[in-house]
Design an enzyme around this catalytic site. Structure first.
Site, PDB file in Angstrom:
ATOM      1  N   ASP A   1      21.527  22.312 -20.676  1.00 59.46           N
ATOM      2  CA  ASP A   1      21.912  20.880 -20.394  1.00 59.46           C
ATOM      3  C   ASP A   1      22.839  21.020 -18.966  1.00 59.46           C
ATOM      4  O   ASP A   1      23.023  19.947 -18.418  1.00 59.46           O
ATOM      5  CB  ASP A   1      22.748  20.411 -21.263  1.00 59.46           C
ATOM      6  CG  ASP A   1      22.780  18.816 -21.513  1.00 59.46           C
ATOM      7  OD1 ASP A   1      22.062  18.169 -20.884  1.00 59.46           O
ATOM      8  OD2 ASP A   1      23.996  18.496 -21.987  1.00 59.46           O
TER       9      ASP A   1
ATOM     10  N   LYS B   1      16.434  13.261 -28.690  1.00 60.41           N
ATOM     11  CA  LYS B   1      16.326  14.530 -27.961  1.00 60.41           C
ATOM     12  C   LYS B   1      15.269  15.559 -29.093  1.00 60.41           C
ATOM     13  O   LYS B   1      14.508  16.320 -28.534  1.00 60.41           O
ATOM     14  CB  LYS B   1      17.511  15.253 -27.548  1.00 60.41           C
ATOM     15  CG  LYS B   1      18.173  14.659 -26.292  1.00 60.41           C
ATOM     16  CD  LYS B   1      19.469  14.795 -25.999  1.00 60.41           C
ATOM     17  CE  LYS B   1      20.196  14.111 -24.987  1.00 60.41           C
ATOM     18  NZ  LYS B   1      21.492  14.487 -24.818  1.00 60.41           N
TER      19      LYS B   1
ATOM     20  N   GLN C   1      26.489  17.813 -27.622  1.00 56.25           N
ATOM     21  CA  GLN C   1      26.425  16.544 -27.255  1.00 56.25           C
ATOM     22  C   GLN C   1      27.817  15.893 -27.119  1.00 56.25           C
ATOM     23  O   GLN C   1      28.562  16.361 -27.885  1.00 56.25           O
ATOM     24  CB  GLN C   1      25.726  15.579 -28.626  1.00 56.25           C
ATOM     25  CG  GLN C   1      25.519  14.181 -28.360  1.00 56.25           C
ATOM     26  CD  GLN C   1      24.601  13.680 -27.181  1.00 56.25           C
ATOM     27  OE1 GLN C   1      23.521  14.451 -26.844  1.00 56.25           O
ATOM     28  NE2 GLN C   1      24.887  12.748 -26.361  1.00 56.25           N
TER      29      GLN C   1
END
Lengths: 288, 288
Positions: free
Chosen positions: B125, B58, B102
């Site tokens: 996200d 990412k 994450q």
């Protein structure tokens, strides 16, 4: 299924009475231990007659259950900012445990912004984004009152939802959407239908559980009800007519809510129960 | 439908490239006008090899698009409170425009509490309760990245969803649940299926659009795909196998995503696009 199958009415009136009684016992205990009753703030913008009646009814039910209510009646000219200030003030007021914003608020007010001024821990009507996500994710929080009432009815009548196909007709933010998420959390397979659904009849025919929550009189045809299905009618239309063609559905369903006396009474009961629970949480009281 | 019907692959790789290119143009404009690039903070607890790889990938994609990233690697022993402090700090840091936590974070951490420490305006996200409710209610906000990628694929291939029956297999908080809500917002009739669903085959057979989002290799049988259906496979299983039996589905579908090269590349593309949009919002920049 044979024609002699017996159908049972889901008696929301009785179940609601039981819930309100439980809430009253808890409210009395809170009052005794803290010297102050649980308190619901009701907020109404303008004087829409139906809204005035609803608020009056809710406050009367609170009073009977030993729950205080504080009514804030705002003029129809109230701005969104003024309403938000009022709700934020109540959210921060330690004497208020639950907040109910009666809606609709009028076309000039962004209702979503108003709802979001209600602190999640006082959102006893289950209207905030936080409460919706909590219902969706199976997290602690308050549920929207009508969906919460529907789930309690299903539980009271021992309806096993796991693996069953539940069809929700309607997708409003405080009824269709949350009740679908609550059914999904109970492991039902959930279908959301609505005004754009192409073949409603066929989908209803496959439903083990139907939740009608759309406000269109007799939209759900009785002959589409699968024999042995559970039918929850959350519609309220003029003339005490639900969203389901009751007379025909009655000949096919295993369990069905009458209109009135099914879902309707449960909504206020859940509001009262959640107000008492909010007060207990905020006052740090564990019930026996 | 005849056997000669042509199926089209939904090319996520190409569409993702186009989105990333657009994001890069916007990022460059932001950098030029403000003297600082959009910045994504990536937070990782522990050193799970897959997570390390994902974060590295990412960040590399950010760098190529002119998006800065700031990595915060925390030891596996980090407590929930420390993680929340870190995320709250980033939420309040004006130099950070987007935050990616994450996950999984490890069994000792309440991930929901951690997600909720991310400010909604930096939730690029799409993992917070606020973002989920915004997706569900059709309100402005960031979408969960994979659901957002799926919706962009459907749009790019001109799939008309209104009145169509979309079946979502899977009900996770960041994939199945939100993609169902996004499909519902586009007026699809939406069914949520999952591990407890009694008759998955039959339900799939009625789907105009199938979204497989469950992570079980070839769970969806190709022969259950309705001729002419649109098949979105968001599964990623070992050996580049999706949740759909691709070879058979290919003979029946009208549109289908390959695995890999379908949904996968879209996820990061949406992350980058939302990071740039978050920066633009926070810096008060309107793009031309």
């Amino acid at each position: 299924m044979s024609a002699t199958q017996t159908v049972q009415l889901m008696d929301g009136t009785s179940l609601a009475k039981r819930l309100v009684k439980e809430a009253a016992v808890k409210a009395a205990e809170i009052s005794q231990r803290t010297g102050a009753a649980p308190c619901l703030a009701t907020v109404l913008v303008g004087e829409d007659p139906a809204s005035v009646t609803y608020v009056r009814m809710k406050r009367a039910r609170c009073a009977k259950a030993g729950i205080k209510s504080r009514h804030i009646g705002l003029p129809a000219t109230t701005t969104a900012a003024e309403l938000i200030d009022t709700l934020a003030g109540l959210s921060g007021d330690p004497k208020v445990h639950g907040i109910l914003l009666q809606h609709p608020c009028g076309p000039h007010i962004d209702e979503r912004a108003a709802f979001e001024a209600i602190a999640p821990e006082k959102d006893v009507d289950g209207v905030t984004m936080h409460s919706f996500a909590a219902m969706s994710f199976g997290l602690p929080g308050f549920v929207s009152c009508t969906p919460g009432g529907i789930m309690r009815l299903l539980e009271a009548y021992d309806v096993d939802l796991a693996g069953k196909h539940a069809v929700v007709v309607g997708r409003s933010a405080i009824l269709g959407k949350p009740v679908g998420m609550l059914l999904l959390a109970k492991d039902a397979t959930v279908t959301y239908c609505h005004s754009r659904t192409a073949d409603l009849s066929r989908i209803i025919q496959e439903a083990d559980v139907v939740v009608a929550a759309v406000g269109r009189p007799r939209l759900i045809r009785g002959e589409d009800i699968k024999p042995g299905a559970v039918v929850i009618d959350a519609g309220y239309n003029p003339g005490n007519v639900g969203d389901v063609d009751f007379d025909t559905a009655l000949t096919r369903a295993r369990l069905i809510t009458p209109v009135p006396g099914g879902v309707g009474p449960m909504t206020i009961a859940v509001l009262l129960a959640q107000t008492v629970n909010a007060a207990a949480n905020q006052l740090g009281i564990q019930h026996h």
